[in-house]
Write a protein that holds these residues in place. Structure first.
Motif, mmCIF file in Angstrom:
data_model
loop_
_atom_site.group_PDB
_atom_site.id
_atom_site.type_symbol
_atom_site.label_atom_id
_atom_site.label_comp_id
_atom_site.label_asym_id
_atom_site.label_seq_id
_atom_site.Cartn_x
_atom_site.Cartn_y
_atom_site.Cartn_z
ATOM 1 N N ARG A 167 0.839 -1.186 0.000
ATOM 2 C CA ARG A 167 0.000 0.000 0.000
ATOM 3 C C ARG A 167 0.880 1.243 0.000
ATOM 4 O O ARG A 167 1.844 1.353 0.736
ATOM 5 C CB ARG A 167 -0.889 0.015 1.242
ATOM 6 C CG ARG A 167 -1.941 -1.083 1.260
ATOM 7 C CD ARG A 167 -3.089 -0.796 0.327
ATOM 8 N NE ARG A 167 -3.812 0.436 0.677
ATOM 9 C CZ ARG A 167 -4.830 0.910 -0.023
ATOM 10 N NH1 ARG A 167 -5.232 0.283 -1.126
ATOM 11 N NH2 ARG A 167 -5.435 2.018 0.359
ATOM 12 N N LYS A 168 0.532 2.187 -0.874
ATOM 13 C CA LYS A 168 1.215 3.479 -0.910
ATOM 14 C C LYS A 168 0.132 4.544 -1.003
ATOM 15 O O LYS A 168 -0.395 4.820 -2.080
ATOM 16 C CB LYS A 168 2.179 3.548 -2.081
ATOM 17 C CG LYS A 168 3.102 4.760 -2.025
ATOM 18 C CD LYS A 168 4.157 4.700 -3.113
ATOM 19 C CE LYS A 168 5.104 5.890 -3.000
ATOM 20 N NZ LYS A 168 6.146 5.869 -4.057
ATOM 21 N N GLY A 169 -0.211 5.117 0.137
ATOM 22 C CA GLY A 169 -1.330 6.040 0.168
ATOM 23 C C GLY A 169 -2.630 5.296 -0.076
ATOM 24 O O GLY A 169 -2.940 4.311 0.590
ATOM 25 N N ASN A 170 -3.391 5.766 -1.054
ATOM 26 C CA ASN A 170 -4.643 5.112 -1.415
ATOM 27 C C ASN A 170 -4.480 4.106 -2.548
ATOM 28 O O ASN A 170 -5.472 3.601 -3.077
ATOM 29 C CB ASN A 170 -5.682 6.165 -1.822
ATOM 30 C CG ASN A 170 -6.044 7.086 -0.670
ATOM 31 O OD1 ASN A 170 -6.092 6.637 0.471
ATOM 32 N ND2 ASN A 170 -6.300 8.359 -0.965
ATOM 33 N N VAL A 171 -3.246 3.845 -2.926
ATOM 34 C CA VAL A 171 -2.968 2.979 -4.074
ATOM 35 C C VAL A 171 -2.274 1.698 -3.607
ATOM 36 O O VAL A 171 -1.409 1.730 -2.729
ATOM 37 C CB VAL A 171 -2.076 3.713 -5.101
ATOM 38 C CG1 VAL A 171 -1.743 2.790 -6.275
ATOM 39 C CG2 VAL A 171 -2.774 4.986 -5.593
ATOM 40 N N THR A 172 -2.673 0.588 -4.204
ATOM 41 C CA THR A 172 -1.984 -0.681 -3.971
ATOM 42 C C THR A 172 -1.061 -0.945 -5.153
ATOM 43 O O THR A 172 -1.511 -1.076 -6.291
ATOM 44 C CB THR A 172 -2.983 -1.842 -3.827
ATOM 45 O OG1 THR A 172 -3.841 -1.592 -2.710
ATOM 46 C CG2 THR A 172 -2.243 -3.157 -3.618
ATOM 47 N N GLU A 173 0.226 -0.981 -4.890
ATOM 48 C CA GLU A 173 1.204 -1.211 -5.947
ATOM 49 C C GLU A 173 1.519 -2.702 -6.073
ATOM 50 O O GLU A 173 1.670 -3.401 -5.057
ATOM 51 C CB GLU A 173 2.500 -0.453 -5.662
ATOM 52 C CG GLU A 173 2.384 1.048 -5.809
ATOM 53 C CD GLU A 173 3.735 1.716 -5.697
ATOM 54 O OE1 GLU A 173 3.902 2.807 -6.274
ATOM 55 O OE2 GLU A 173 4.627 1.155 -5.022
#
Length: 208
Positions: free
Chosen positions: A69-75
């Motif tokens: 998770r990076k902020g609201n994004v799943t990388e």
């Protein structure tokens, strides 16, 4: 991650030969990374990198290593499926070398055809063994020797031929129902080290 794998599919071979995708494979052979992480390394927008990664993933050249998770994004963290790749002649079936078309023990081109067949056959065997979940029985010997003269090299080749031929006659069991055929390839060629010196220097003309 495998140390080396063979690419047999023509489309996968084409994908791997793209310069950008080859660079991405090299980056992902070192450590898993996301499209955003790779974008800065290769100088491309993240969306473009993600497009290339999806193409590589479709052909089994990269795989999912994990997510974060990076902020609201799943990388998605991707990794290469192998540290290095070899393209099999099977990827070009219509024009792949056939060493049975001619036999010349002193021809460098025949040696190349034998090497190509070795890559193709071992690649197919690896795929079959992986599918069957069995170990593949192989053996390889690699070494270097410095010959004092062309005459010594010729004598070495003669003794090598006689020795290997004697072993084949000793252990060959063509009528054994429970036996399995094995191919033997022995090669002798100049070592490639110093580009400033020709690999054919001081060698007799034996074929090409």
């Amino acid at each position: 991650m495998l140390d080396v794998t063979v690419i047999e599919d023509p489309e996968a071979a084409a994908v791997s030969l793209d310069p950008v995708r080859a660079r991405l494979l090299a980056e992902l052979a070192g450590a898993p990374a996301s499209a955003a992480m790779l974008a800065g390394r290769v100088g491309l927008p993240r969306q473009k990198v993600n497009y290339h990664l999806k193409a590589l993933e479709r052909h089994g050249l990269v795989e999912l290593a994990g997510e974060r998770r990076k902020g609201n994004v799943t990388e998605r963290l991707m990794r290469a499926t192998a540290a290095s790749y070899v393209i099999s002649p099977a990827a070009l079936p219509a024009v792949q070398p056939d060493p049975d078309r001619f036999r010349d023990q002193f021809s460098a081109r025949w040696l190349l055809a034998l090497g190509a067949r070795l890559v193709r056959d071992v690649g197919m065997l690896i795929s079959g063994a992986a599918t069957a979940r069995k170990r593949l029985a192989t053996y390889a010997l690699d070494g270097e020797v410095r010959f004092a003269s062309a005459a010594d090299r010729a004598a070495f080749v003669q003794e090598l031929t006689a020795g290997v031929s004697a072993l084949i006659r000793k252990y060959d069991a063509p009528d054994e129902d429970g036996g399995r055929d094995h191919r033997i390839v022995v090669a002798v060629h100049p070592t490639v080290k110093d580009e400033s010196r020709s690999p054919v220097e001081d060698q007799p003309t034996l074929g090409s």
